[in-house]
Write a protein that holds these residues in place. Structure first.
Motif, PDB file in Angstrom:
ATOM      1  N   ASP A   1       0.837  -1.186   0.000  1.00 60.50           N
ATOM      2  CA  ASP A   1       0.000   0.000   0.000  1.00 60.50           C
ATOM      3  C   ASP A   1       0.882   1.249   0.000  1.00 60.50           C
ATOM      4  N   ILE A   2       0.383   2.309  -0.637  1.00 57.32           N
ATOM      5  CA  ILE A   2       1.110   3.574  -0.636  1.00 57.32           C
ATOM      6  C   ILE A   2       0.892   4.259   0.708  1.00 57.32           C
ATOM      7  N   VAL A   3       1.994   4.604   1.364  1.00 58.21           N
ATOM      8  CA  VAL A   3       1.930   5.269   2.667  1.00 58.21           C
ATOM      9  C   VAL A   3       2.042   6.773   2.454  1.00 58.21           C
ATOM     10  N   MET A   4       1.132   7.499   3.080  1.00 63.03           N
ATOM     11  CA  MET A   4       1.117   8.958   3.017  1.00 63.03           C
ATOM     12  C   MET A   4       1.530   9.492   4.386  1.00 63.03           C
ATOM     13  N   THR A   5       2.588  10.272   4.423  1.00 62.78           N
ATOM     14  CA  THR A   5       3.133  10.771   5.679  1.00 62.78           C
ATOM     15  C   THR A   5       3.010  12.286   5.741  1.00 62.78           C
ATOM     16  N   GLN A   6       2.310  12.772   6.735  1.00 60.98           N
ATOM     17  CA  GLN A   6       2.088  14.210   6.858  1.00 60.98           C
ATOM     18  C   GLN A   6       2.941  14.834   7.959  1.00 60.98           C
ATOM     19  N   ALA A   7       3.261  16.095   7.781  1.00 62.73           N
ATOM     20  CA  ALA A   7       3.974  16.867   8.797  1.00 62.73           C
ATOM     21  C   ALA A   7       3.567  18.336   8.666  1.00 62.73           C
ATOM     22  N   PRO A   8       3.495  19.060   9.813  1.00 61.90           N
ATOM     23  CA  PRO A   8       3.621  18.541  11.179  1.00 61.90           C
ATOM     24  C   PRO A   8       2.327  17.849  11.624  1.00 61.90           C
ATOM     25  N   LEU A   9       2.338  17.313  12.857  1.00 57.87           N
ATOM     26  CA  LEU A   9       1.112  16.736  13.410  1.00 57.87           C
ATOM     27  C   LEU A   9       0.105  17.828  13.719  1.00 57.87           C
ATOM     28  N   SER A  10       0.619  18.983  14.148  1.00 57.10           N
ATOM     29  CA  SER A  10      -0.270  20.100  14.420  1.00 57.10           C
ATOM     30  C   SER A  10       0.452  21.417  14.130  1.00 57.10           C
ATOM     31  N   VAL A  11      -0.329  22.431  13.847  1.00 59.60           N
ATOM     32  CA  VAL A  11       0.222  23.750  13.570  1.00 59.60           C
ATOM     33  C   VAL A  11      -0.714  24.794  14.165  1.00 59.60           C
ATOM     34  N   SER A  12      -0.126  25.815  14.764  1.00 63.81           N
ATOM     35  CA  SER A  12      -0.897  26.898  15.363  1.00 63.81           C
ATOM     36  C   SER A  12      -0.577  28.183  14.604  1.00 63.81           C
ATOM     37  N   VAL A  13      -1.602  28.868  14.121  1.00 62.21           N
ATOM     38  CA  VAL A  13      -1.396  29.992  13.209  1.00 62.21           C
ATOM     39  C   VAL A  13      -2.168  31.220  13.675  1.00 62.21           C
ATOM     40  N   THR A  14      -1.540  32.358  13.550  1.00 60.69           N
ATOM     41  CA  THR A  14      -2.204  33.630  13.837  1.00 60.69           C
ATOM     42  C   THR A  14      -3.101  34.001  12.665  1.00 60.69           C
ATOM     43  N   PRO A  15      -4.324  34.423  12.920  1.00 64.42           N
ATOM     44  CA  PRO A  15      -5.198  34.839  11.811  1.00 64.42           C
ATOM     45  C   PRO A  15      -4.524  35.860  10.907  1.00 64.42           C
ATOM     46  N   GLY A  16      -4.663  35.646   9.616  1.00 65.91           N
ATOM     47  CA  GLY A  16      -4.053  36.542   8.647  1.00 65.91           C
ATOM     48  C   GLY A  16      -2.697  36.076   8.150  1.00 65.91           C
ATOM     49  N   GLU A  17      -2.061  35.171   8.896  1.00 66.34           N
ATOM     50  CA  GLU A  17      -0.779  34.628   8.454  1.00 66.34           C
ATOM     51  C   GLU A  17      -1.015  33.401   7.578  1.00 66.34           C
ATOM     52  N   SER A  18       0.082  32.870   7.038  1.00 68.64           N
ATOM     53  CA  SER A  18       0.001  31.704   6.167  1.00 68.64           C
ATOM     54  C   SER A  18       0.393  30.439   6.917  1.00 68.64           C
ATOM     55  N   ALA A  19      -0.051  29.313   6.397  1.00 65.34           N
ATOM     56  CA  ALA A  19       0.314  28.016   6.958  1.00 65.34           C
ATOM     57  C   ALA A  19       0.595  27.055   5.816  1.00 65.34           C
ATOM     58  N   SER A  20       1.554  26.168   6.033  1.00 70.34           N
ATOM     59  CA  SER A  20       1.866  25.135   5.056  1.00 70.34           C
ATOM     60  C   SER A  20       1.866  23.776   5.730  1.00 70.34           C
ATOM     61  N   ILE A  21       1.313  22.807   5.031  1.00 73.39           N
ATOM     62  CA  ILE A  21       1.262  21.430   5.513  1.00 73.39           C
ATOM     63  C   ILE A  21       1.907  20.550   4.456  1.00 73.39           C
ATOM     64  N   SER A  22       2.770  19.648   4.899  1.00 65.68           N
ATOM     65  CA  SER A  22       3.491  18.781   3.981  1.00 65.68           C
ATOM     66  C   SER A  22       2.940  17.362   3.992  1.00 65.68           C
ATOM     67  N   CYS A  23       3.099  16.710   2.878  1.00 65.30           N
ATOM     68  CA  CYS A  23       2.669  15.321   2.717  1.00 65.30           C
ATOM     69  C   CYS A  23       3.665  14.637   1.797  1.00 65.30           C
ATOM     70  N   ARG A  24       4.097  13.460   2.192  1.00 65.50           N
ATOM     71  CA  ARG A  24       5.041  12.692   1.376  1.00 65.50           C
ATOM     72  C   ARG A  24       4.455  11.320   1.104  1.00 65.50           C
ATOM     73  N   SER A  25       4.576  10.857  -0.109  1.00 67.67           N
ATOM     74  CA  SER A  25       4.076   9.532  -0.463  1.00 67.67           C
ATOM     75  C   SER A  25       5.240   8.553  -0.610  1.00 67.67           C
TER      76      SER A  25
END
Lengths: 112, 116
Positions: A1-25
């Motif tokens: 099976d293809i494993v999908m790995t995400q990072a980080p587990l959690s992210v805390s962001v100030t309203p109006g700022e940007s956030a990025s979430i990573s995923c690796r297959s």
């Protein structure tokens, strides 16, 4: 099976700022037809998941253009520009290249 | 608007079966496949399988072959999933989702609890 790995587990962001979430297959999600079969979903608290991005970079219907998806064959990023309070929840990546279709374990986004 | 209305919560005994439904509205039923996804705290989201709502053809995750049976009733725009030989490991929330670009629209989920 293809494993999908995400990072980080959690992210805390100030309203109006940007956030990025990573995923690796664990395998390239680039099909010979040129389409990369990676998807992003958001599950808001107490709700069902909703589709945000399909085929790596296409915005699903009704999704604000603050959301964008990018990546290569095995490394993918969901970017949220100008984060709003309504963006809280768990973000999942997933692949539809081959059966069984699989999901990452999720990234929780919180507002500071 | 697209809606997928799932049946209500189920409490079932080990060894029994349950059949949950997913009624579609707001679009042409046969334009999308219907997929089923299991969600648990421990295992996250797991793909069970999908059904071609036009032909009735199915595609299953090997893990759920023999556990889940997918059917469809085009006359009522409803998809069904039967879960058999239930064990406590089958306790979960089960979602249906119509499937074209991805898992495009999801039902509200059905909580299945397996307990004696």
């Amino acid at each position: 099976d293809i494993v999908m790995t995400q990072a980080p587990l959690s992210v805390s962001v100030t309203p109006g700022e940007s956030a990025s979430i990573s995923c690796r297959s664990s395998k390239s999600l680039l099909h010979s037809n040129g389409i990369t079969y990676v998807y992003w979903y958001l599950q808001k608290p107490g709700k069902s998941p909703q589709l945000l991005i399909y085929r790596m970079s296409n915005l699903a219907s009704g999704v604000p253009d603050r959301f964008s998806g990018s990546g290569s064959e095995t490394d993918f990023t969901l970017k949220i520009s100008r984060v709003e309070a309504e963006d809280v929840g768990i973000y999942y990546c997933g692949q539809l290249l081959e059966n069984p279709f699989t999901f990452g374990s999720g990234t929780k986004l919180e507002i500071k | 608007q697209v809606q997928l209305q799932q049946s209500g919560a189920e409490l079932a005994k080990p060894g029994s079966s349950v059949k949950i439904s997913c009624k579609a509205s707001g679009y042409t039923f046969t334009s999308y496949y219907i997929s089923w996804i299991k969600q648990t705290t421990g295992q996250g989201l797991e793909y069970i399988g999908y059904i071609n709502t036009g032909s009735g053809g199915t595609n299953y995750n090997e893990k759920f072959k023999g556990k889940a049976t997918l059917t469809v009733d085009k006359s009522s725009s409803t998809a069904f999933m039967q879960l058999s030989s239930l064990t406590p490991d089958d306790s979960a929330v089960y979602y249906c989702a119509n499937t074209r670009e991805g898992f495009d629209y999801w039902g509200q989920g059905v909580m299945v609890t397996v307990s004696s």
